[in-house]
Design an enzyme around this catalytic site. Structure first.
Site, PDB file in Angstrom:
ATOM      1  N   GLU A  79     -11.048 -22.245  51.369  1.00  0.00           N
ATOM      2  CA  GLU A  79     -11.255 -20.975  50.682  1.00  0.00           C
ATOM      3  C   GLU A  79      -9.922 -20.423  50.164  1.00  0.00           C
ATOM      4  O   GLU A  79      -9.825 -19.969  49.025  1.00  0.00           O
ATOM      5  CB  GLU A  79     -11.923 -19.978  51.620  1.00  0.00           C
ATOM      6  CG  GLU A  79     -12.412 -18.719  50.948  1.00  0.00           C
ATOM      7  CD  GLU A  79     -13.152 -17.799  51.904  1.00  0.00           C
ATOM      8  OE1 GLU A  79     -13.549 -16.702  51.463  1.00  0.00           O
ATOM      9  OE2 GLU A  79     -13.327 -18.156  53.085  1.00  0.00           O
ATOM     10  N   SER A 120     -13.498 -12.500  56.572  1.00  0.00           N
ATOM     11  CA  SER A 120     -12.214 -13.205  56.720  1.00  0.00           C
ATOM     12  C   SER A 120     -11.259 -12.785  55.620  1.00  0.00           C
ATOM     13  O   SER A 120     -11.655 -12.180  54.619  1.00  0.00           O
ATOM     14  CB  SER A 120     -12.417 -14.730  56.685  1.00  0.00           C
ATOM     15  OG  SER A 120     -12.810 -15.148  55.380  1.00  0.00           O
TER      16      SER A 120
END
Length: 497
Positions: free
Chosen positions: A174, A205
């Site tokens: 990511e 996150s």
């Protein structure tokens, strides 16, 4: 009559061979001009398409990308043409009713069917990448996670695209793909320029990714990703902090304030006058805080606001661990981080929160930014509601916390200072495409960014046309010169007067 016949015999332009050569020459010149015009005539552009679904913790978004079909050999620029936000929460929220996770995607997928030309449907790749929300669900209940993916898989296969599967992205992926997106859209990779760092903040996150000249990956190999793009090597530092997205960070601060199981809390991160009854079970149903739930807690607690930025910041700091570091330097929680280097693009929740607070201008000194945020947090809740009547209640109530968390994360967590804070640029999109990991993810899976710089023709288009023109003129001059024997000759005989 005899005089006219003699004049025709003496004039070479009246000879059949000369006439034929002249006609052929004219035809050749016309043909050359025609070819040049047709060669440069604008053609109707053909495109290829790709679709990526970003299944985040709080919502899912669909993005459609396109690029020139005739430049599919790693040279065509990929651009976003459409985005669609899926109604409802993220797919991880459907753990108890997985079928609804697939059904929730239908409306946006139908938009994609109409947006992508029908003749391109079967060759258009479709990807779904799930991030921290599904990572947490997979930790908490892997069986439920698998059922959600199964429902999503079945739903997406009903559409006429080349579905490539759904999966959970690692935090490292990511962060790395977000970095690729930011630098690809800014043309820094193709041109070999200094790269931008990437700061991504989601609900569950947060990621930081950047290239540092003093980091070779040896001190903390798990935070190192190597790319070779357009003939250049990049050693990228990247780390994803699970549970440190703004929604889960809020849970952690509330858990910090309710660890003794009180019936009410006075929260400095919420506006004065704010009051709401909340359930302990919902607060602690996340893996980020589930092990902290007080044993003797009542079923509910009253959450009231106090509106004090500085006290809020102290509570936010308590969710970071700055005491342990086994490396030469760390960000927080014992995670290695090299010295910050270069400009940074901050996107996703970074942008949306700071844009709402009108604090995206990082040319404003950091201390002044804090003062503005402190003033906002101190504003009474009733006044905030009147000022922003169209903002959803939940989001409006959390902006004070979210802004405080962002500044604390950047300065205390990632070590941005008053001098380096202006290097951050809060961005929503770059050249019409949303900043985020989705474009980088698709570029990687479709190999749209070559490891080596794409071959280029030896001459630019304008140079090619110039050379063709010069050659044509030269041929024409040579043709005229070749006709010299047939030119009329000036008579040397003395004229009779």
């Amino acid at each position: 009559m005899s005089t006219q016949r003699e004049m025709k015999e003496k004039n070479p332009w009246h000879r059949p061979v000369t006439i034929i050569i002249t006609v052929i020459g004219v035809i050749a010149i016309v043909a050359l001009v025609t070819v040049a015009v047709l060669q440069n005539w604008p053609l109707s552009q053909k495109y290829k398409y790709g679709i990526v679904l970003d299944a985040g913790s709080s919502h899912t978004a669909l993005y459609i990308y396109e690029w020139p079909a005739e430049k599919d050999n790693n040279t065509g620029r990929v651009e976003q043409t459409h985005s669609c936000t899926v109604k409802g929460p993220g797919i991880s929220s459907y753990a108890s009713a997985p079928q609804k996770a697939g059904e929730s995607l239908t409306e946006c997928m139908q938009e994609a069917v109409h947006r992508v030309p029908k003749k391109r449907h079967h060759e258009t790749p479709l990807y779904l990448g799930a991030t921290a929300g599904m990572r947490l669900l997979n930790v908490q209940n892997s069986s439920a996670s698998n059922k959600v993916f199964q429902a999503v898989d079945e739903a997406l296969r009903e559409f006429p695209f080349a579905f490539q599967g759904a999966r959970i992205l690692s935090g490292q992926e990511e962060g790395a793909f977000g970095w690729v997106t930011v630098n690809y859209l800014d043309d820094r990779l193709r041109q070999g320029l200094e790269t931008n760092g990437a700061l991504d903040l989601g609900g569950a996150s947060t990621q930081i990714s950047f290239v540092s000249s003093n980091y070779d990956g040896s001190e903390s190999p798990s935070n190192s990703v190597n790319f070779r793009l357009y003939g250049n090597d990049y050693n990228l530092y990247t780390h994803s902090f699970l549970c440190y997205g703004k929604d889960q960070a809020l849970r952690m601060t509330l858990a910090q304030q309710t660890r003794s199981g009180p019936t009410s809390i006075l929260d400095p991160c919420f506006h004065d006058g704010y009051s709401e009854t909340k359930e302990y079970s919902k607060l602690y149903d996340s893996p980020c805080v589930s092990d902290r739930k007080p044993q003797e807690a009542p079923s509910t607690y009253i959450h009231t606001g106090k509106g004090n930025f500085h006290q809020c910041q102290e509570i936010v700091k308590s969710v970071f661990n700055f005491t342990h570091c086994q490396y030469s330097q760390c960000s927080f929680n014992g995670i290695f981080q090299p010295h910050l280097q270069g400009p940074f693009g901050a996107f996703s929740a970074y942008y949306f929160v700071m844009n709402f607070l009108k604090l995206t201008n990082t040319s404003i000194p950091l201390e002044q930014v804090k003062e503005k945020l402190a003033h906002y947090c101190a504003t009474p809740w009733t006044q905030i509601q009147k000022q922003y009547p169209n903002v959803k209640h939940k989001y409006l109530a959390e902006y004070c916390f979210s802004g405080t968390y962002i500044l604390t994360l950047l300065t205390e967590g990632y070590n941005f200072t008053s001098e380096s804070y202006p290097n951050i640029k809060f961005i929503k999109e770059i050249k019409g495409s949303d900043a985020g990991w989705t474009l980088g993810y698709m570029l990687n899976l479709t190999n749209m960014i070559p490891a080596e710089a794409p071959d280029s023709p030896p001459l630019p288009h304008a140079g090619y046309i110039s050379i063709v023109t010069v050659i044509a003129v030269l041929l024409f001059v040579l043709f005229i010169l070749s006709m010299r024997p047939f030119w009329p000759q000036c008579s040397k005989e003395p004229q009779i007067i």
